[in-house]
Design an enzyme around this catalytic site. Structure first.
Site, mmCIF file in Angstrom:
data_model
loop_
_atom_site.group_PDB
_atom_site.id
_atom_site.type_symbol
_atom_site.label_atom_id
_atom_site.label_comp_id
_atom_site.label_asym_id
_atom_site.label_seq_id
_atom_site.Cartn_x
_atom_site.Cartn_y
_atom_site.Cartn_z
ATOM 1 N N GLU A 1 9.945 33.554 38.500
ATOM 2 C CA GLU A 1 10.129 33.052 37.133
ATOM 3 C C GLU A 1 9.876 31.540 37.019
ATOM 4 O O GLU A 1 9.551 31.046 35.952
ATOM 5 C CB GLU A 1 11.528 33.397 36.600
ATOM 6 C CG GLU A 1 11.635 34.789 36.020
ATOM 7 C CD GLU A 1 10.595 35.118 34.943
ATOM 8 O OE1 GLU A 1 10.322 34.272 34.079
ATOM 9 O OE2 GLU A 1 10.035 36.232 34.985
ATOM 10 N N GLY A 2 10.041 30.825 38.123
ATOM 11 C CA GLY A 2 9.755 29.378 38.102
ATOM 12 C C GLY A 2 8.282 29.149 37.771
ATOM 13 O O GLY A 2 7.946 28.371 36.875
ATOM 14 N N HIS A 3 7.387 29.855 38.484
ATOM 15 C CA HIS A 3 5.950 29.726 38.196
ATOM 16 C C HIS A 3 5.641 30.242 36.790
ATOM 17 O O HIS A 3 4.915 29.614 36.027
ATOM 18 C CB HIS A 3 5.124 30.574 39.168
ATOM 19 C CG HIS A 3 5.304 30.229 40.611
ATOM 20 N ND1 HIS A 3 5.931 31.057 41.505
ATOM 21 C CD2 HIS A 3 4.906 29.139 41.323
ATOM 22 C CE1 HIS A 3 5.919 30.517 42.698
ATOM 23 N NE2 HIS A 3 5.315 29.351 42.634
ATOM 24 N N ASN B 1 3.081 34.741 45.316
ATOM 25 C CA ASN B 1 4.453 35.230 45.399
ATOM 26 C C ASN B 1 5.235 34.663 44.212
ATOM 27 O O ASN B 1 6.279 34.044 44.354
ATOM 28 C CB ASN B 1 5.107 34.855 46.732
ATOM 29 C CG ASN B 1 6.354 35.675 46.988
ATOM 30 O OD1 ASN B 1 7.420 35.144 47.226
ATOM 31 N ND2 ASN B 1 6.222 36.981 46.894
ATOM 32 N N LEU C 1 14.954 28.933 42.171
ATOM 33 C CA LEU C 1 14.006 29.970 42.576
ATOM 34 C C LEU C 1 12.936 29.384 43.483
ATOM 35 O O LEU C 1 12.463 28.276 43.263
ATOM 36 C CB LEU C 1 13.346 30.610 41.347
ATOM 37 C CG LEU C 1 14.261 31.353 40.389
ATOM 38 C CD1 LEU C 1 13.430 32.146 39.386
ATOM 39 C CD2 LEU C 1 15.227 32.283 41.103
ATOM 40 N N GLY D 1 6.453 22.157 39.113
ATOM 41 C CA GLY D 1 7.889 22.333 38.924
ATOM 42 C C GLY D 1 8.669 21.135 39.453
ATOM 43 O O GLY D 1 8.270 20.494 40.419
ATOM 44 N N GLN D 2 9.788 20.897 38.805
ATOM 45 C CA GLN D 2 10.632 19.772 39.211
ATOM 46 C C GLN D 2 11.357 20.025 40.532
ATOM 47 O O GLN D 2 11.812 19.106 41.202
ATOM 48 C CB GLN D 2 11.659 19.505 38.116
ATOM 49 C CG GLN D 2 12.406 18.212 38.342
ATOM 50 C CD GLN D 2 13.779 18.246 37.750
ATOM 51 O OE1 GLN D 2 13.903 18.106 36.543
ATOM 52 N NE2 GLN D 2 14.798 18.443 38.564
ATOM 53 N N GLN E 1 6.737 16.305 45.520
ATOM 54 C CA GLN E 1 5.359 16.756 45.278
ATOM 55 C C GLN E 1 4.866 16.279 43.904
ATOM 56 O O GLN E 1 3.781 15.721 43.780
ATOM 57 C CB GLN E 1 5.308 18.283 45.372
ATOM 58 C CG GLN E 1 4.015 18.901 44.915
ATOM 59 C CD GLN E 1 3.921 20.377 45.271
ATOM 60 O OE1 GLN E 1 3.639 20.717 46.406
ATOM 61 N NE2 GLN E 1 4.127 21.260 44.314
HETATM 62 O O1 PAF Z 1 3.915 23.972 45.286
HETATM 63 C C1 PAF Z 1 3.082 24.716 45.851
HETATM 64 O O2 PAF Z 1 3.156 25.939 45.795
HETATM 65 C C2 PAF Z 1 1.935 24.089 46.640
HETATM 66 O O3 PAF Z 1 2.363 22.949 47.283
HETATM 67 C C3 PAF Z 1 0.690 23.789 45.779
HETATM 68 C C4 PAF Z 1 0.979 22.756 44.723
HETATM 69 C C5 PAF Z 1 0.199 25.073 45.131
HETATM 70 C C6 PAF Z 1 -0.448 23.258 46.647
HETATM 71 O O4 PAF Z 1 -0.861 24.188 47.593
#
Ligand code: PAF
Length: 283
Positions: free
Chosen positions: A30-32, A27, A176, A139-140, A145
């Site tokens: 733009e962040g990814h 899904n 986002l 991402g920050q 995480q």
């Molecule tokens: O940030 C995410 O989308 C999830 O936590 C990750 C890092 C893909 C691990 O499943």
């Protein structure tokens, strides 16, 4: 873009440049995609993984309904010139997986989502072991995480370097997130108050820093209380709003300079998180 489904096929990828692992649950927004772009700008080969990881969802969370948009994701990745996409099969990826425990398990997001970061670090470690990338990108926005991953790499002396991409926001400032798709356009606009308030809090902290008569940690608590009320008046349910040390996520102390304002709220039933680093050094 080369799509890889089998673990064995990862071993024979044609590595022209150092690999940048970009784990996602799909899904893509733009962040990814900004992480893909950033890795290409750094002359790396992006390898995106899409896997909705059941290990990181609690029993009452949205695993079943989490948006699955693989066709669109592939198109977006092709458009950004992503080099590799790893789409693992659940059975093969999770079979015999080594389950790990994440640190910071009593702080911020971990309090309401017990086991969440154990699931995250378990799967990320699996990808690191399988791919052994030179870099990994996160991402920050998911600050806790990325800190957990930073610690994992350091503690285990892994050679992979972590790159943290800036939070990407919509035109109104809402960070986002795939979960924003659960909100209507007008709800998204209302939710952008989160970023506005984070910036106001950062301004207040900077003013306090210049007044040596004020106790920073006390003021931080008061500011958080004030803003929790403001959020509640606007229909947000607060999970947490904290001003913390960005290095260890502990409550801010008088001499801290590297702070983070971190928030998680429920808005219209949707859990939203955001954060804003706040540098209080005098330089
Ligand atoms: O940030 C995410 O989308 C999830 O936590 C990750 C890092 C893909 C691990 O499943």
């Amino acid at each position: 873009m080369k799509v890889i489904k089998k673990i064995d096929d990862l071993k024979v990828i044609d590595k022209k440049r150092p690999i940048a692992l970009i784990p996602t649950m799909g899904n893509l927004h733009e962040g990814h995609l900004s992480l893909v772009k950033q890795s290409i700008n750094l002359q790396l080969s992006p390898l995106v993984t899409i896997f909705i990881n059941p290990l990181q969802f609690g029993p009452n969370e949205d695993f079943e309904t989490y948006p699955r948009t693989i066709k669109q994701d592939k198109e977006n990745l092709e458009m950004k010139k992503c080099e590799f996409l790893f789409l693992p099969e659940k059975k093969e990826l999770l079979g015999g997986i080594k389950k790990l425990k994440a640190p910071y398990s009593n702080l911020l997001c971990a309090k309401k989502r017990p086991g969440h970061f154990d699931g995250v670090i378990t799967i990320v470690n699996r990808f690191l072991e399988l791919i052994n990338p030179e870099y990994c990108f996160f991402g920050q926005k998911d600050f806790q995480q990325q800190l957990i991953i930073h610690n994992h790499l350091k503690k285990n002396k892994l050679p992979t370097k972590l790159v943290v991409g800036e939070t990407v926001r919509d035109a109104n400032g809402l960070a986002l997130s795939s979960r924003n798709n659960y909100l209507t356009q007008s709800e998204k606009k209302d939710a952008s108050i989160i970023y506005k308030y984070l910036k106001e809090i950062a301004d207040k902290l900077r003013q306090i820093r210049f007044d040596i008569s004020k106790d920073l940690s006390m003021c931080a608590l008061m500011i958080c209380d004030e803003y929790k009320n403001k959020f509640e008046d606007k229909g947000f349910e607060i999970d947490y709003l904290e001003i913390i040390n960005a290095k260890n996520l502990e409550k801010s102390k008088q001499d801290d300079t590297d702070l983070l304002i971190a928030i998680a709220v429920y808005f219209k039933g949707v859990r939203l998180i955001d954060n804003l680093p706040c540098d209080l050094s005098f330089s």
